[in-house]
Every structure is written in structure tokens, then in C-alpha cells.
Design a protein around this motif. Structure first.
Motif: not given
Length: 173
Positions: A46-72
Motif C-alpha cells: 500500500l501507499e501512504s504519506n504517513l510514517p510507518a508507525a502511523a500506517v501500522r496504527a491506522k491499519a490495525e484500527a481499520a481491521l479491528r473495526a471492520r472485522f472485530g478481531y485483535d489485529a496486529w
């Protein structure tokens, strides 16, 4: 835009079953660009203007919200992944063996996993790299290996994920 590889831990194993199309949609909906999945084991470009740590946090939050599991999710810029693969310290293609890279974001966990090299059996190779553990085991012995037995523990789940070297080569294509 920065180009990243995002590695989802525990997807399509252990009861967390997601289609990669659903994962790609969730991440695109979260605002990431050029989202593309590789294989069915939680590898995403994927591509993003965010730094890697922010991409991680945003991706985990999106997957947790969408699928209801503890995404890492562990996120690395594509050049870092290339350097990690290029740094593999063992012969990458050995008949009868699997070659792996375990990505580790927690230094204490990295130290613990690197220390396992002293306990490895004669057919298992373990070496510490920069934020990774490189290892190689006979085919069919992955789960019974020193690293394999350790990685299933809850304490390692938020900060580690493992990929076969061949999978990483596909991510880099």
C-alpha cells in the motif's frame, strides 16, 4: 507517497479467516492508496504519506473495526523489506529446508528470540538481523522447531510475524 509492505499476523490461521479482497477494501476505505494483497496470508502492499508507525496504527484500527478481531500489523517501507531479504545470512534455497524471516518490533522480544539460537537443534539455524530473526528449519519441522514452539505464545503476537523467504520475494516483485 511512501510504498509499504504491511504484514498481518495470524490471518487465515487459528480461526481468523479473512479474504484478501475484504482486507484490501478495508484498508482502501481507511484511506490507503494502491492497496494490493499478495497470497492469502496477510501480505499487503500500500501507499501512504504517513510514517510507518502511523500506517501500522491506522491499519490495525481499520481491521479491528471492520472485522472485530485483535489485529496486529507490522509495517515496513519496501526498501527495508528488500534490505532484510538481501541480508538473509543462510543459503536461501536448500533442498528439504524452509527459510524464514520473523519481523520483530519489540527489542526485548528480539533479544529473547535471538537467544534461542543457543538452544536450536543441529538442523535449525537462527540468526539475529536488524529488527528480524532469520531462521531455517527442515520442512515439516517448523512448528516443532525452537522458534516455532516459542512464537505461539501470546506475548509475541503484538510484535512479531513470520514470513517464508519465498513469500517475501513475491512481495518485492
Amino acid at each position: 507517497m511512501n510504498r509499504y509492505a504491511a504484514f498481518l499476523r495470524g490471518v487465515n490461521v487459528g480461526g481468523i479467516n479473512l479474504t484478501m479482497a475484504e482486507v484490501a477494501t478495508a484498508l482502501a476505505d481507511a484511506g490507503f492508496a494502491q492497496v494490493r494483497t499478495i497470497l492469502a496470508s496477510g501480505n499487503v502492499l500500500l501507499e501512504s504519506n504517513l510514517p510507518a508507525a502511523a500506517v501500522r496504527a491506522k491499519a490495525e484500527a481499520a481491521l479491528r473495526a471492520r472485522f472485530g478481531y485483535d489485529a496486529w500489523v507490522l509495517v515496513y517501507d519496501i526498501d527495508t523489506v528488500r534490505a532484510i531479504v538481501d541480508g538473509y545470512p543462510f543459503e536461501p534455497e536448500v533442498d528439504g529446508y524452509q527459510s524464514y524471516v520473523t519481523f520483530v518490533t519489540d527489542t526485548a522480544v528480539l533479544d529473547e528470540l535471538a537467544a534461542l539460537a543457543a538452544q536450536a537443534g543441529p538442523d535449525e539455524k537462527i540468526s539475529r538481523g536488524d529488527e528480524v530473526i532469520y531462521w531455517q528449519v527442515p520442512k515439516g519441522s517448523t512448528l516443532d522447531s525452537t522458534i516455532g514452539k516459542t512464537m505461539g505464545k501470546q506475548r509475541y503476537k503484538p510484535s512479531t510475524t513470520t514470513r517464508n523467504l519465498r513469500t517475501l520475494a513475491k512481495v518485492l516483485r
